[in-house]
Design a protein around this motif. Structure first.
Motif, short mmCIF file in Angstrom:
data_model
loop_
_atom_site.label_atom_id
_atom_site.label_comp_id
_atom_site.label_asym_id
_atom_site.label_seq_id
_atom_site.Cartn_x
_atom_site.Cartn_y
_atom_site.Cartn_z
N UNK A 150 -0.36 0.59 7.21
CA UNK A 150 -1.19 -0.19 6.29
C UNK A 150 -2.11 0.75 5.52
N UNK A 151 -2.36 0.43 4.24
CA UNK A 151 -3.26 1.24 3.43
C UNK A 151 -4.37 0.38 2.84
N UNK A 163 -14.47 -2.67 -8.73
CA UNK A 163 -13.18 -2.68 -8.02
C UNK A 163 -13.29 -3.44 -6.71
N UNK A 164 -12.18 -4.01 -6.29
CA UNK A 164 -12.09 -4.69 -5.01
C UNK A 164 -11.18 -3.87 -4.10
N UNK A 165 -11.55 -3.78 -2.83
CA UNK A 165 -10.72 -3.05 -1.87
C UNK A 165 -9.54 -3.93 -1.48
N UNK A 166 -8.36 -3.42 -1.69
CA UNK A 166 -7.14 -4.13 -1.30
C UNK A 166 -6.58 -3.49 -0.03
N UNK A 167 -6.06 -4.32 0.83
CA UNK A 167 -5.46 -3.87 2.09
C UNK A 167 -4.04 -4.42 2.12
N UNK A 168 -3.04 -3.50 2.10
CA UNK A 168 -1.67 -3.95 1.99
C UNK A 168 -0.74 -3.21 2.95
N UNK A 169 0.40 -3.83 3.20
CA UNK A 169 1.52 -3.15 3.85
C UNK A 169 2.40 -2.62 2.73
N UNK A 170 2.37 -1.34 2.41
CA UNK A 170 3.16 -0.83 1.29
C UNK A 170 4.64 -0.75 1.66
N UNK A 204 -6.71 6.52 -1.59
CA UNK A 204 -5.89 5.64 -0.76
C UNK A 204 -6.07 6.06 0.69
N UNK A 205 -6.52 5.14 1.52
CA UNK A 205 -6.74 5.41 2.93
C UNK A 205 -5.54 4.92 3.72
N UNK A 206 -4.84 5.84 4.38
CA UNK A 206 -3.72 5.47 5.25
C UNK A 206 -4.28 5.19 6.63
#
Length: 309
Positions: A150-151, A163-170, A204-206
């Motif tokens: 997840x990033x 900006x808004x922080x998005x948290x996704x499964x790339x 981008x934070x992994x």
């Protein structure tokens, strides 16, 4: 590679050239182990697989672990053959990507091909297209996809000030209309979404949170299909001066309507940036929303240059 059984770390540090000399020169055990770990990562980064074999009774006990390069993973099967021209083309395909953007699987494949030792067809090497990546977020997103992690990243939508922080499964990186997007599952809404890399305005934070790699199956195709479907629902009618850069670039993805062309697009703001960059070479006939966005950009450019004069 000289043994199928693998070698223990002690054996490697005491017998392999480089480590042995450092040890004889008085290097500490801690320094040698750090050197060993760094070399392992460097080899893996080059596409050379390093296999760790633990104790059969206790696989998690790595004190006496053995390390090896599995031949089956390093070499191509005996029944696969390439002509010099084919090897040249495969090397050329691998060279299209910069080393920082080549995936681990692609690096591994390219390394296997180069290990064949076949002379390449020299005339082909004169042609060397390159794919350059201007988006700093591409490498960490690619790494996260390969690791199924997840990033998190700050994402600025058009018209918003912060900006808004998005948290996704790339799940996939896809290129559409010469722009890179990341397709994945937005954990904020638990739905598939596509994000334009140029709108990621920070690091981008992994994270350490993983997900099922099976989710990546056909993700690239789904991402592209979504972008194509969106573009099919909105298009612009443009008047373009013939023989200009705008005509050359826009006609490649356009259909002709009389003296004008119709171009599908995904994002009105991104497309307005492109249209405005052509200056007087192109005029937006419709839709009004796109025309207004282009005019806004041209007026801003005029005001900026007027302030500098």
């Amino acid at each position: 590679m000289a043994t199928e059984q693998g070698l223990t770390k002690d054996t490697i540090l005491s017998s392999v050239a480089g480590y042995r000399e450092q040890s004889e020169a008085g290097a500490s055990r801690d320094a040698l182990e750090k050197m060993f770990e760094r070399d392992k990562e460097n080899l893996r980064g080059l596409g050379v697989p390093i296999e760790t074999i633990g104790d059969y009774a206790d696989p998690d006990d790595l004190r006496e672990a053995r390390y090896r390069v599995p031949t089956a993973e390093y070499e191509l099967p005996d029944d696969i053959e390439f002509t010099p021209a084919e090897v040249a083309l495969l090397n050329l395909a691998g060279g299209v990507w910069g080393s920082e953007s080549l995936s681990a699987d692609a690096r591994s494949g390219l390394r296997k091909i180069r290990a064949l030792g076949i002379e390449v067809d020299e005339p082909i090497i004169g042609y060397a297209p390159r794919i350059s990546l201007r988006d700093a977020s591409f490498p960490p997103l690619q790494r996260a996809i390969e690791l199924s992690r997840v990033v998190e990243f700050p994402y600025l939508r058009p018209g918003e000030q912060t900006a808004r922080v998005r948290r996704i499964r790339p799940l996939a990186l896809v290129e559409y209309e010469a722009r890179w997007h990341v397709f994945g599952i937005d954990l904020g809404v638990e739905a598939e979404r596509t994000f334009l890399l140029s709108r990621i305005i920070g690091d981008v934070v992994v994270t350490k949170e993983s997900f099922d790699p099976a989710l990546r199956a056909d993700a690239g195709e789904r991402g592209l299909a979504g972008l194509r479907e969106l573009a099919s629902r909105q298009s612009a009618l443009l008047a373009v001066h013939p023989g200009t850069e705008a005509a050359l670039r826009l006609r490649r993805r356009a259909s002709t309507e009389g003296q004008e062309i119709r171009v599908p697009y995904v994002d009105v703001h991104v497309f307005a940036d492109e249209i405005a960059s052509y200056g007087p070479e192109v005029r937006v006939v419709e839709p009004a929303e796109l025309r207004d966005e282009v005019i806004r950009r041209l007026e801003a450019a005029l005001a900026l240059h007027g302030g500098l004069s």
